[in-house]
Design a protein around this motif. Structure first.
Motif, PDB file in Angstrom:
ATOM      1  N   THR A 112       0.812  -1.220   0.000  1.00 38.12           N
ATOM      2  CA  THR A 112       0.000   0.000   0.000  1.00 38.12           C
ATOM      3  C   THR A 112       0.842   1.265   0.000  1.00 38.12           C
ATOM      4  OG1 THR A 112      -0.132  -0.142   2.402  1.00 38.12           O
ATOM      5  CG2 THR A 112      -1.979  -1.030   1.159  1.00 38.12           C
ATOM      6  N   VAL A 121      -3.923   7.497  -3.070  1.00 32.83           N
ATOM      7  CA  VAL A 121      -5.131   6.694  -2.920  1.00 32.83           C
ATOM      8  C   VAL A 121      -5.460   6.627  -1.426  1.00 32.83           C
ATOM      9  CG1 VAL A 121      -6.045   4.363  -3.199  1.00 32.83           C
ATOM     10  CG2 VAL A 121      -4.537   5.325  -4.928  1.00 32.83           C
ATOM     11  N   ARG A 124      -7.919   2.892   2.816  1.00 23.24           N
ATOM     12  CA  ARG A 124      -8.864   1.782   2.699  1.00 23.24           C
ATOM     13  C   ARG A 124      -8.849   1.178   1.301  1.00 23.24           C
ATOM     14  NH1 ARG A 124     -13.374   1.600   5.960  1.00 23.24           N
ATOM     15  NH2 ARG A 124     -14.236   0.000   4.585  1.00 23.24           N
ATOM     16  N   GLU A 125      -8.913   2.077   0.318  1.00 19.25           N
ATOM     17  CA  GLU A 125      -8.942   1.631  -1.064  1.00 19.25           C
ATOM     18  C   GLU A 125      -7.634   0.929  -1.429  1.00 19.25           C
ATOM     19  OE1 GLU A 125     -10.188   4.869  -3.587  1.00 19.25           O
ATOM     20  OE2 GLU A 125      -9.298   3.821  -5.311  1.00 19.25           O
ATOM     21  N   GLU A 128      -7.650  -2.503  -0.100  1.00 16.94           N
ATOM     22  CA  GLU A 128      -8.485  -3.409  -0.892  1.00 16.94           C
ATOM     23  C   GLU A 128      -7.754  -3.862  -2.154  1.00 16.94           C
ATOM     24  OE1 GLU A 128     -12.225  -1.416  -1.503  1.00 16.94           O
ATOM     25  OE2 GLU A 128     -12.605  -1.505   0.670  1.00 16.94           O
ATOM     26  N   THR A 129      -7.139  -2.890  -2.839  1.00 18.56           N
ATOM     27  CA  THR A 129      -6.371  -3.244  -4.038  1.00 18.56           C
ATOM     28  C   THR A 129      -5.272  -4.229  -3.681  1.00 18.56           C
ATOM     29  OG1 THR A 129      -6.693  -0.943  -4.638  1.00 18.56           O
ATOM     30  CG2 THR A 129      -5.218  -2.237  -6.022  1.00 18.56           C
ATOM     31  N   CYS A 165       0.093  -3.132  -7.788  1.00 14.42           N
ATOM     32  CA  CYS A 165      -0.764  -2.220  -7.029  1.00 14.42           C
ATOM     33  C   CYS A 165      -0.694  -0.802  -7.568  1.00 14.42           C
ATOM     34  CB  CYS A 165      -0.370  -2.208  -5.559  1.00 14.42           C
ATOM     35  SG  CYS A 165      -0.969  -3.645  -4.677  1.00 14.42           S
TER      36      CYS A 165
END
Ligand SMILES: Nc1ncnc2c1ncn2[C@@H]1O[C@H](COP(=O)(O)OP(=O)(O)OP(=O)(O)O)[C@@H](O)[C@H]1O
Ligand SMILES: [Mg+2]
Lengths: 255, 479
Positions: A112, A121, A124-125, A128-129, A165
């Motif tokens: 992330t 980004v 949270r998003e 998820e990715t 990612c």
């Protein structure tokens, strides 16, 4: 190894390298490189050690600087302009021989970090990715661990997921399997084959000739900093033209 | 005869033999594992016994109440016989405040107390950010101790209530979300300056505004001009602000909205208050400067590289005492006479430079230990220079450097005693000399040094233990 369906190669140009030269000090490491990569192409680069394969693909995301000629990636020319470099780097993913995961961060944080700080980004998003791609490389259960707790093959798959990612349009691989034990090579190659089937543009330095035959639509052979021969895999392996290529193939294939 | 064997009863587990258990085993393995070891053990025990035998009577005979050394001696002679020696702790009882606060006005003692308390609050989110339990315990202890300490010093009742409420409030914020206390940490340097030296509240606010200006310049220009240029412009803007504009704005703001504390001059500072002011500010400022110097030394920009190397090598090549003398004497010659440049400030700057240079070298070692692949991965992911440093490089390099950095800090803190040579009243020589010059305590020798030494030891030992805790916590490479 699974045999993928033939993949479409568009005529859109992803990478264009013209008359590119590079020196390390006075050592002429890349000499007059010309090559065009279409979007969706999967190119395998091989050649003897020291022939400049790593240097070539590292020039494509400017980990190394070239001194002459032109490199255009996705319409952006690589110059010393930082903005262009950032733009190219955010579109090009890279996987290294030694994984280069960040040992002080968990797997999830490794994945992330760049989306959050570079792409801005929301966390949270980004998570998820990250979980989506961890699922894709088949190790979602390792998300909370640290890189040091994973096997080599798992680490390399995390490294691939980390690049994905950032939603790159081009992926560069520098000998992604050569630091791995034989039983782990397959799991990494399978991941790469899946990626190829999804239509990713890939440049891959590797000596895995099985992989080249299975997914590549072009093989480039380099020696002494030059492109010596390039052809589609079947021709390349069955009817090499240059003597250097023949010698190299006989060495690695053990004919 | 048959070889068949069938066990009829299972054996219960048994304790290992006495010689392989507990204390006996430990003693055998650690103290008497060989003749040499046994000999050393006996010698060691003998030496310790001798020392205790020598000093114990002196400690036991110690006197806590009295107004002079003679009273102490009389009391010891009366209780333990005319030849008995004994410690005269009464001196500490009578003069401890001077060792702690120097010559700070007694009616303002609440200000250093509050400063010390806020230091621990400010440290909590930095030191124990991810350990809420430790953070809560630390904050609770600080709140209780502060309220007790404030109750013991002179201060207006309303202020006492206000401070107590404030400390309790910080404790609650800290237990809910220790991360939010980072605001206290950021404001702490300015708050401390104001609390300790007093004066107009606008001075520290304007100093803070300079930093805000720097950050604004950087974030506005970073995208357009690149990292180096944006940083440089930010620094220039901040310096211009501090030198030219800040003072005027502060003065006019004070004229409009006067608010401030009673000013305290620098020459009232002394004792551990002085040591901690110099030590803590130098520690806090020297770490970031050390990081920048280490990065500068690694930079491939010629000017930055050369300046960093020159600075580091110069500072490391000159004894601290020399620089302190420079601070007190030479600067006076070079600066125009009307420029008031506080001695403590000068000393802080030099001590900061000194430890920054050492830290830079320690951190450079940590940077060198990082594989090149880490930098390349950060680059390949598109992180910019400062992001890569902050998120990837520094966490790993600093982790490797913790022991070295903490050694530098401990050395720095003890070196604050050297400021005695430029006439500052640090506890070890400054205050001790003053106390011993007092007619009542003339001839006292060991007691002040033991007292001062004990406090230094506690502070340094604390730092050293924390560094061990941090090393253990950051250990993520489970190879
Ligand atoms: N930073 C550097 N400075 C100087 N020379 C370098 C540097 N990096 C590589 N070289 C030299 O450039 C040549 C090409 O190196 P490169 O790493 O591109 O080879 P390669 O084809 O990837 O080899 P291998 O299969 O061993 O990875 C080698 O001769 C190497 O010694
Ligand atoms: Mg290579």
């Amino acid at each position: 190894m699974a045999n993928p369906a033939p993949l479409p190669v568009t005529d859109e140009i992803a990478i264009q390298i013209t008359a590119m030269n590079k020196w390390y000090g006075s050592f002429h490491v890349l000499r007059d490189i010309n090559m065009t990569v279409a979007r969706g192409e999967r190119i395998v680069i091989c050649g003897p050690s020291g022939s400049g394969k790593s240097t070539l693909i590292r020039c494509i995301n400017r980990l190394e600087e070239h001194q002459q000629g032109q490199i255009i990636v996705d319409g952006t020319e690589l110059t010393s302009d930082l903005k262009n470099i950032d733009k190219v780097r955010s579109e090009v993913g890279m996987v290294f021989q030694h994984f280069n995961l960040f040992p002080h961060l968990t797997i999830l944080e490794n994945l992330t970090l760049a989306p959050i700080w570079v792409r801005k980004v929301p966390r949270r998003e980004a998570e998820e990715t990250a979980m989506y791609f961890l699922n894709k490389v088949k190790i979602p259960e390792q998300a909370a661990k640290y890189p040091g707790q994973l096997s080599g093959g798992q680490q390399q798959r995390v490294a691939i997921a980390r690049s994905l990612c950032m939603r790159p349009r081009i992926m560069l691989f520098d000998e992604p399997t050569s630091a791995l034990d034989p039983e782990m090579i397959k799991e990494v190659l399978d991941t790469m084959i899946e990626l190829a089937q999804d239509g990713m543009t890939m440049l891959c330095v590797t000596h895995e000739m099985g992989f080249a035959q299975a997914v590549a639509n072009r093989v480039i052979f380099m020696d002494q900093g030059q492109i010596v021969e390039q052809n589609e895999p079947k021709e390349f392996f069955n009817h090499p033209k240059s003597d250097r290529t023949k010698l190299f193939l006989s060495q690695i294939l053990g004919h | 005869m048959s070889d068949t064997f069938i066990r009829t009863a299972m054996l219960p587990p048994q304790l290992p033999p006495v010689t392989e258990r507990g204390a006996v085993k430990w003693v055998r393995e650690n103290l008497f594992s060989s003749w040499l070891n046994a000999g050393l053990t006996v010698l060691g025990v003998a030496a310790v016994t001798y020392l205790v035998w020598l000093s114990l009577p002196w400690l036991i005979h110690g006197v806590w109440n009295g107004n002079s050394l003679n009273e102490c001696r009389a009391s010891i002679a009366a209780n333990f016989g005319p030849d008995a020696g004994g410690a005269c702790w009464a001196m500490i009882h009578a003069r401890w405040y001077q060792f702690i606060y120097g010559f700070y006005p007694p009616e303002l003692y609440w200000r250093p107390v509050l400063t010390a308390a806020l230091m621990f609050v400010a440290l909590t989110p930095i030191l124990f950010s991810d350990n809420r339990r430790v953070a809560a315990i630390m904050l609770a202890a600080v709140a209780v101790l502060t309220i007790l300490a404030l109750a013991l010093v002179q201060m207006p009742a309303w202020l006492f209530v206000l401070c107590s409420l404030g400390m309790t409030g910080l404790f609650y914020i800290g237990t809910e979300a220790p991360g939010r206390l980072i605001w206290v940490s950021l404001l702490y340097p300015f708050l401390t300056f104001w609390l300790l030296w007093g004066g107009s509240v606008w001075t520290p606010i304007m100093a803070l505004a300079g930093f805000v200006l720097l950050a604004q310049c950087y974030s506005l220009l970073n995208a357009r001009l690149g990292v180096v240029l944006a940083t440089a412009i930010g620094i220039v803007a901040a310096c211009l602000w501090w030198l030219l504009v800040g003072g005027i704005v502060a003065a006019s703001a004070q004229a409009l909205l006067p608010f401030g504390l009673v000013p305290v001059e620098s020459d009232r500072f002394g004792g551990f208050l002085l040591s901690f002011v110099i030590g803590v500010s130098s520690i806090a400022i020297s770490l970031p400067i050390g990081i920048l110097l280490a990065l500068g030394r690694q930079s491939n920009m010629f000017l930055i590289h050369t300046l960093s190397v020159g600075f580091i090598e110069f500072i490391r090549g000159v004894p601290l005492i020399t620089m302190l003398f420079t601070a007190s004497l030479l600067l006076q010659y070079f600066l125009p006479p009307q420029v008031q440049f506080d001695l403590i400030l000068r000393v802080v700057i030099l001590v900061t430079f000194f430890s920054a240079a050492y830290n830079a070298e320690v951190i450079r070692g940590g940077l060198a230990a990082l594989p090149r692949g880490q930098f390349e991965a950060a680059d390949a992911l598109g992180l910019d220079y400062w992001q890569a440093q902050r998120l990837i490089v520094m966490p790993q390099a600093l982790k490797v450097s913790i022991p070295g950095i903490v050694s530098t800090f401990i050395g720095l803190f003890k070196d604050t005693t050297l400021v005695t040579f430029v006439g500052l009243q640090e506890p070890l020589r400054g205050i001790t000399t003053i106390v011993r010059a007092d007619i009542n305590w003339k001839g006292i020798y060991w007691e002040p040094y033991i007292f001062v030494g004990a406090i230094f030891f506690a502070a340094c030992f604390g730092m050293s233990r924390y560094s061990l805790y941090l090393e253990r916590k950051l250990k993520t490479d489970h190879h």
